[in-house]
Motif scaffolding. Structure first.
Motif, PDB file in Angstrom:
ATOM      1  N   GLN A 234       0.834  -1.132  -0.109  1.00 43.91           N
ATOM      2  CA  GLN A 234      -0.015   0.079   0.064  1.00 43.91           C
ATOM      3  C   GLN A 234       0.799   1.093   0.034  1.00 43.91           C
ATOM      4  OE1 GLN A 234      -2.719   0.156   3.207  1.00 43.91           O
ATOM      5  NE2 GLN A 234      -3.008   2.416   3.104  1.00 43.91           N
ATOM      6  N   ASP A 235       1.892   1.210   0.791  1.00 43.71           N
ATOM      7  CA  ASP A 235       2.979   2.384   0.886  1.00 43.71           C
ATOM      8  C   ASP A 235       4.186   1.739   1.118  1.00 43.71           C
ATOM      9  OD1 ASP A 235       4.426   4.498   1.311  1.00 43.71           O
ATOM     10  OD2 ASP A 235       3.228   5.072   3.076  1.00 43.71           O
ATOM     11  N   PRO A 236       4.961   1.588  -0.212  1.00 41.57           N
ATOM     12  CA  PRO A 236       6.334   0.962  -0.319  1.00 41.57           C
ATOM     13  C   PRO A 236       7.351   1.865   0.322  1.00 41.57           C
ATOM     14  CG  PRO A 236       5.673   2.134  -2.364  1.00 41.57           C
ATOM     15  CD  PRO A 236       4.409   2.184  -1.367  1.00 41.57           C
ATOM     16  N   ASP A 237       7.287   3.095   0.912  1.00 43.90           N
ATOM     17  CA  ASP A 237       8.078   3.803   1.425  1.00 43.90           C
ATOM     18  C   ASP A 237       7.315   4.546   2.754  1.00 43.90           C
ATOM     19  OD1 ASP A 237      10.591   4.769   2.136  1.00 43.90           O
ATOM     20  OD2 ASP A 237      10.374   6.542   0.844  1.00 43.90           O
ATOM     21  N   ALA A 238       6.869   3.451   3.493  1.00 41.36           N
ATOM     22  CA  ALA A 238       5.979   4.066   4.720  1.00 41.36           C
ATOM     23  C   ALA A 238       6.558   4.696   5.731  1.00 41.36           C
ATOM     24  CB  ALA A 238       5.404   2.927   5.357  1.00 41.36           C
ATOM     25  N   SER A 239       6.144   5.577   6.473  1.00 38.97           N
ATOM     26  CA  SER A 239       6.696   6.336   7.510  1.00 38.97           C
ATOM     27  C   SER A 239       6.857   5.187   8.853  1.00 38.97           C
ATOM     28  CB  SER A 239       5.802   7.310   8.392  1.00 38.97           C
ATOM     29  OG  SER A 239       4.595   6.830   8.790  1.00 38.97           O
ATOM     30  N   ILE A 240       8.288   5.412   9.404  1.00 39.04           N
ATOM     31  CA  ILE A 240       8.637   4.507  10.460  1.00 39.04           C
ATOM     32  C   ILE A 240       8.499   5.174  12.068  1.00 39.04           C
ATOM     33  CG2 ILE A 240      10.577   3.325  11.213  1.00 39.04           C
ATOM     34  CD1 ILE A 240      11.849   3.956   8.125  1.00 39.04           C
ATOM     35  N   ASP A 241       7.637   4.160  12.463  1.00 42.16           N
ATOM     36  CA  ASP A 241       7.389   4.467  14.022  1.00 42.16           C
ATOM     37  C   ASP A 241       8.776   4.853  14.805  1.00 42.16           C
ATOM     38  OD1 ASP A 241       6.989   4.111  16.794  1.00 42.16           O
ATOM     39  OD2 ASP A 241       4.826   3.666  16.129  1.00 42.16           O
ATOM     40  N   HIS A 242       8.663   5.820  15.500  1.00 42.73           N
ATOM     41  CA  HIS A 242       9.862   6.233  16.049  1.00 42.73           C
ATOM     42  C   HIS A 242      10.515   5.154  17.285  1.00 42.73           C
ATOM     43  CE1 HIS A 242      12.963   9.071  18.111  1.00 42.73           C
ATOM     44  NE2 HIS A 242      12.312   8.560  19.346  1.00 42.73           N
ATOM     45  N   LYS A 243       9.643   4.271  17.645  1.00 43.29           N
ATOM     46  CA  LYS A 243      10.049   3.307  18.683  1.00 43.29           C
ATOM     47  C   LYS A 243      11.060   2.134  17.777  1.00 43.29           C
ATOM     48  CE  LYS A 243       6.181  -0.135  17.977  1.00 43.29           C
ATOM     49  NZ  LYS A 243       5.307  -0.989  18.743  1.00 43.29           N
ATOM     50  N   TRP A 244      10.674   2.050  16.321  1.00 43.73           N
ATOM     51  CA  TRP A 244      11.660   1.250  15.657  1.00 43.73           C
ATOM     52  C   TRP A 244      12.854   1.924  15.229  1.00 43.73           C
ATOM     53  CZ3 TRP A 244      10.030  -3.255  16.843  1.00 43.73           C
ATOM     54  CH2 TRP A 244       8.700  -3.515  16.493  1.00 43.73           C
ATOM     55  N   VAL A 245      12.954   3.196  15.247  1.00 41.09           N
ATOM     56  CA  VAL A 245      14.205   3.938  15.043  1.00 41.09           C
ATOM     57  C   VAL A 245      15.178   3.783  16.203  1.00 41.09           C
ATOM     58  CG1 VAL A 245      15.200   6.376  14.685  1.00 41.09           C
ATOM     59  CG2 VAL A 245      13.060   5.574  13.568  1.00 41.09           C
ATOM     60  N   LYS A 246      14.777   4.036  17.315  1.00 32.96           N
ATOM     61  CA  LYS A 246      15.480   3.373  18.698  1.00 32.96           C
ATOM     62  C   LYS A 246      15.915   2.156  18.706  1.00 32.96           C
ATOM     63  CE  LYS A 246      15.826   4.060  23.578  1.00 32.96           C
ATOM     64  NZ  LYS A 246      17.381   3.362  23.392  1.00 32.96           N
ATOM     65  N   ILE A 247      15.166   1.242  18.407  1.00 26.07           N
ATOM     66  CA  ILE A 247      15.601  -0.108  18.442  1.00 26.07           C
ATOM     67  C   ILE A 247      16.610  -0.482  17.147  1.00 26.07           C
ATOM     68  CG2 ILE A 247      14.694  -2.578  17.889  1.00 26.07           C
ATOM     69  CD1 ILE A 247      12.093  -1.510  19.278  1.00 26.07           C
ATOM     70  N   ALA A 248      16.321   0.246  16.203  1.00 25.64           N
ATOM     71  CA  ALA A 248      17.371  -0.067  15.209  1.00 25.64           C
ATOM     72  C   ALA A 248      18.580   0.600  15.406  1.00 25.64           C
ATOM     73  CB  ALA A 248      16.716   0.464  13.704  1.00 25.64           C
TER      74      ALA A 248
END
Length: 134
Positions: free
Chosen positions: A107-121
């Motif tokens: 649906q969205d090949p470049d979806a926004s990324i939840d901030h929690k995943w940024v920290k985990i990454a």
């Protein structure tokens, strides 16, 4: 896609050693391999789509299928896709084999990324840097 700064960017590694170190952290080979580049992926989320931490690399000496290949890492990034709900707008059947494409386009090949995943990454990337650079 969200680029992440990393100490492994532009660093050279033996591919087999990088593979061993990263697989011990849960990374796997990502899709989209070519003869001269590839990715190590870590799946962070797959509820409504998927979110991956992706470590791209390219070959600087050898070939990906050889034992003593040297690779250089490029800038890591987070990649998110949201699944399409319902049927694919572009679903089609094969004309000769009777097969069909069962996979929906994102649906969205470049979806926004939840901030929690940024920290985990970022935490996971730090672990990968420490494992590769020591």
């Amino acid at each position: 896609m969200k680029p992440l700064n990393s100490r492994i960017e532009n660093e050279w590694f033996a591919l087999n050693e990088a593979e061993e170190a990263l697989k011990s952290l849960g990374f796997s080979y990502g899709g989209g391999w070519e003869y001269d580049h590839g990715y190590f992926d870590y799946k962070l989320d797959d509820e409504v789509g998927y979110t991956f931490l992706r470590l791209p690399f390219h070959v600087v000496d050898g070939e990906l299928e050889q034992k003593n290949t040297t690779v250089q890492f490029d800038q890591p990034f987070l990649l998110a896709h949201k699944y399409q709900v319902g049927l694919d707008d572009h679903a089609s059947t094969g004309n000769l084999s009777g097969s069909f494409n069962q996979f929906s386009e994102p649906q969205d090949p470049d979806a926004s990324i939840d901030h929690k995943w940024v920290k985990i990454a970022k935490d996971l990337l730090l672990q990968a840097e420490n494992k590769l650079l020591t």
